[in-house]
Design a protein around this motif. Structure first.
Motif, PDB file in Angstrom:
ATOM      1  N   GLN A  30       0.832  -1.205   0.000  1.00 29.19           N
ATOM      2  CA  GLN A  30       0.000   0.000   0.000  1.00 29.19           C
ATOM      3  C   GLN A  30       0.871   1.260   0.000  1.00 29.19           C
ATOM      4  O   GLN A  30       0.585   2.228  -0.693  1.00 29.19           O
ATOM      5  CB  GLN A  30      -0.928   0.006   1.211  1.00 29.19           C
ATOM      6  CG  GLN A  30      -2.036  -1.017   1.128  1.00 29.19           C
ATOM      7  CD  GLN A  30      -2.801  -1.124   2.437  1.00 29.19           C
ATOM      8  OE1 GLN A  30      -2.207  -1.131   3.513  1.00 29.19           O
ATOM      9  NE2 GLN A  30      -4.122  -1.219   2.334  1.00 29.19           N
ATOM     10  N   ARG A  33       2.377   1.677  -3.497  1.00 33.67           N
ATOM     11  CA  ARG A  33       1.398   2.193  -4.462  1.00 33.67           C
ATOM     12  C   ARG A  33       1.140   3.681  -4.241  1.00 33.67           C
ATOM     13  O   ARG A  33       0.953   4.441  -5.196  1.00 33.67           O
ATOM     14  CB  ARG A  33       0.103   1.399  -4.391  1.00 33.67           C
ATOM     15  CG  ARG A  33       0.182   0.073  -5.127  1.00 33.67           C
ATOM     16  CD  ARG A  33      -1.170  -0.585  -5.241  1.00 33.67           C
ATOM     17  NE  ARG A  33      -1.750  -0.943  -3.949  1.00 33.67           N
ATOM     18  CZ  ARG A  33      -1.439  -2.036  -3.264  1.00 33.67           C
ATOM     19  NH1 ARG A  33      -0.552  -2.886  -3.742  1.00 33.67           N
ATOM     20  NH2 ARG A  33      -1.997  -2.286  -2.109  1.00 33.67           N
ATOM     21  N   SER A  34       1.148   4.103  -2.995  1.00 33.58           N
ATOM     22  CA  SER A  34       0.945   5.512  -2.691  1.00 33.58           C
ATOM     23  C   SER A  34       2.067   6.358  -3.292  1.00 33.58           C
ATOM     24  O   SER A  34       1.817   7.416  -3.863  1.00 33.58           O
ATOM     25  CB  SER A  34       0.890   5.714  -1.178  1.00 33.58           C
ATOM     26  OG  SER A  34       0.823   7.074  -0.872  1.00 33.58           O
ATOM     27  N   GLU A  37       1.624   6.397  -7.183  1.00 32.19           N
ATOM     28  CA  GLU A  37       0.544   7.278  -7.616  1.00 32.19           C
ATOM     29  C   GLU A  37       0.890   8.746  -7.408  1.00 32.19           C
ATOM     30  O   GLU A  37       0.441   9.601  -8.158  1.00 32.19           O
ATOM     31  CB  GLU A  37      -0.744   6.924  -6.882  1.00 32.19           C
ATOM     32  CG  GLU A  37      -1.276   5.561  -7.282  1.00 32.19           C
ATOM     33  CD  GLU A  37      -2.397   5.082  -6.387  1.00 32.19           C
ATOM     34  OE1 GLU A  37      -2.779   5.819  -5.460  1.00 32.19           O
ATOM     35  OE2 GLU A  37      -2.889   3.976  -6.622  1.00 32.19           O
ATOM     36  N   ILE A  45      -1.394   4.974 -15.151  1.00 25.58           N
ATOM     37  CA  ILE A  45      -2.141   4.096 -14.264  1.00 25.58           C
ATOM     38  C   ILE A  45      -3.507   3.785 -14.849  1.00 25.58           C
ATOM     39  O   ILE A  45      -3.896   2.643 -14.991  1.00 25.58           O
ATOM     40  CB  ILE A  45      -2.286   4.743 -12.863  1.00 25.58           C
ATOM     41  CG1 ILE A  45      -0.903   4.952 -12.256  1.00 25.58           C
ATOM     42  CG2 ILE A  45      -3.133   3.875 -11.958  1.00 25.58           C
ATOM     43  CD1 ILE A  45      -0.899   5.799 -11.023  1.00 25.58           C
TER      44      ILE A  45
END
Length: 69
Positions: A30, A33-34, A37, A45
């Motif tokens: 997580q 991915r943060s 992004e 994406i």
């Protein structure tokens, strides 16, 4: 076949404290991915298109976090 590419581009090394992430209820995935992004454009994406009803043209819209100078 191998295509040689220079690897002298800027990089960032991120070290995750797995214990602290777990205490906050997050996984390393997580957190990764943060970062992904937050540092890349949304076009890589999930492409987003906006349809202009007046002209009938579709425009690609992308979201990026501003880079601090």
């Amino acid at each position: 076949m191998q295509i040689a590419q220079p690897l002298d581009y800027p990089t960032v090394q991120i070290n995750y404290d797995r214990v602290r992430l777990g205490q906050m209820g997050f996984s390393v995935g997580q957190a990764g991915r943060s970062v992904l992004e937050g540092t890349s454009s949304s076009r890589f994406i999930e492409p987003i298109y906006w349809l202009d009803n007046a002209s009938g043209n579709a425009y690609q819209v992308q979201v990026e976090y501003p880079q601090l100078l």
